[in-house]
Design an enzyme around this catalytic site. Structure first.
Site, PDB file in Angstrom:
ATOM      1  N   GLU A  52      42.937  98.064  40.398  1.00  0.00           N
ATOM      2  CA  GLU A  52      41.546  97.628  40.403  1.00  0.00           C
ATOM      3  C   GLU A  52      41.409  96.502  41.414  1.00  0.00           C
ATOM      4  O   GLU A  52      42.130  95.501  41.324  1.00  0.00           O
ATOM      5  CB  GLU A  52      41.144  97.095  39.028  1.00  0.00           C
ATOM      6  CG  GLU A  52      40.412  98.084  38.161  1.00  0.00           C
ATOM      7  CD  GLU A  52      39.790  97.390  36.967  1.00  0.00           C
ATOM      8  OE1 GLU A  52      38.679  96.849  37.110  1.00  0.00           O
ATOM      9  OE2 GLU A  52      40.424  97.375  35.899  1.00  0.00           O
ATOM     10  N   ASP A  63      33.617  87.954  33.928  1.00  0.00           N
ATOM     11  CA  ASP A  63      34.909  87.369  34.272  1.00  0.00           C
ATOM     12  C   ASP A  63      35.111  86.002  33.637  1.00  0.00           C
ATOM     13  O   ASP A  63      34.205  85.171  33.601  1.00  0.00           O
ATOM     14  CB  ASP A  63      35.040  87.234  35.797  1.00  0.00           C
ATOM     15  CG  ASP A  63      35.059  88.586  36.482  1.00  0.00           C
ATOM     16  OD1 ASP A  63      35.598  89.525  35.879  1.00  0.00           O
ATOM     17  OD2 ASP A  63      34.536  88.703  37.603  1.00  0.00           O
ATOM     18  N   TYR A 177      37.030 102.630  30.131  1.00  0.00           N
ATOM     19  CA  TYR A 177      37.603 101.288  30.134  1.00  0.00           C
ATOM     20  C   TYR A 177      37.256 100.631  28.805  1.00  0.00           C
ATOM     21  O   TYR A 177      36.110 100.278  28.558  1.00  0.00           O
ATOM     22  CB  TYR A 177      36.984 100.520  31.306  1.00  0.00           C
ATOM     23  CG  TYR A 177      37.620  99.198  31.683  1.00  0.00           C
ATOM     24  CD1 TYR A 177      38.008  98.269  30.738  1.00  0.00           C
ATOM     25  CD2 TYR A 177      37.796  98.864  33.025  1.00  0.00           C
ATOM     26  CE1 TYR A 177      38.569  97.062  31.099  1.00  0.00           C
ATOM     27  CE2 TYR A 177      38.357  97.648  33.409  1.00  0.00           C
ATOM     28  CZ  TYR A 177      38.743  96.758  32.434  1.00  0.00           C
ATOM     29  OH  TYR A 177      39.291  95.555  32.788  1.00  0.00           O
TER      30      TYR A 177
END
Length: 270
Positions: A52, A63, A177
């Site tokens: 990734e 994040d 995911y």
């Protein structure tokens, strides 16, 4: 039957071998793009199955602090989406494992979905992850991405309702995911046991592989994810931290990343 995309092909090979995919994440341009280039090759050589590659963005909502700091360093170094794709283009023929671009919706919409997907595919990318894109928009982008040979990978969180999880599993391409924690990315000392249940729940919704990310801090947790039945383990913050520490010590960043990747590979194959 020949599978149509590099990501699907790689997961098929690994499933035949009874192995879990190792999927490291790094931020493009963290320090500089020449280091990113060397690190991509080092990770491939160290046993990564897919990578990734984050495109730095100024407001990375998903994040945690480690990856936010990496994005800030990359932006300060002048990294742009165009430069990332240019660097990736220069690796064609050398980097042979699938690369999944991790970006946010604003840069993608700014360029235009079709134009971005066309450019990403031309650079050699195999897939996209866009964590802040609503499912309804993702369903639209998935078709555009597929027309350029890209898999759009969608995310499922521990808080996702079962009916919506089923829609996401049906729409995700390449793999689904599974976010292992509620919150942002980051190293965790332990993973939540309910992730094991979610892995099996998702796998029961279809044949798309399931990869777990957000919070895997090292070999022990990667092995735990494998034992829960996941098809892939995504390791981001822990690797980005190793790279940042190596850079701060003026050490070989790519070599440090490769060494950490080998530890993870060994744990997954144990």
């Amino acid at each position: 039957m020949t599978l149509s995309t590099p990501i699907q092909q790689r997961f098929s090979q690994l499933q035949q071998q009874g192995r879990c995919a190792l999927m490291p994440f790094l931020m493009a341009g963290d320090a500089e793009l020449t280091i990113t280039r060397a690190t991509l090759l080092a990770l491939q050589e160290a046993g990564a199955d897919m990578i990734e590659l984050g495109i730095p963005y100024s407001d990375p909502l998903a994040d945690g602090p480690v990856i936010q700091a990496a994005a800030s360093r990359a932006l300060d170094a002048g990294t742009t989406p165009g430069k990332v794709l240019e660097m990736l283009t220069g690796l064609r023929g050398e980097l042979t494992i699938p690369v999944i671009l991790f970006t946010y919706s604003n840069p993608l919409l700014n360029r235009g979905m079709d134009a971005f997907c066309r450019a990403a595919a031309a650079a050699g990318a195999a897939g996209l992850v866009v964590p802040d894109l609503p499912l309804e928009e993702a369903e639209k982008l998935s078709g555009i991405a597929a027309s350029h040979g890209l898999d759009l990978v969608l995310l499922v969180a521990p808080t996702t309702p079962a009916d919506r999880m089923e829609r996401i599993a049906a729409a995700s391409r390449g793999f689904t995911y599974l976010v292992s924690v509620t919150g942002v990315t980051g190293v965790r000392t332990s993973l939540e046991g309910r992730v094991a249940v979610l892995v099996q729940q998702l796998k029961g919704m279809g044949s798309t592989p399931v990869a777990v990310g957000f919070g895997i801090s090292g070999p022990e947790q990667a092995r735990q994810v494998r034992d829960w039945g996941a098809d892939g383990a995504i390791v981001g913050s822990a690797l980005v931290k190793v790279m940042a520490e190596a850079h701060a010590q003026q050490a070989d960043v790519a070599a440090a990343a490769g060494a950490f990747c080998r530890q993870l590979r060994s744990a997954l194959d144990d």
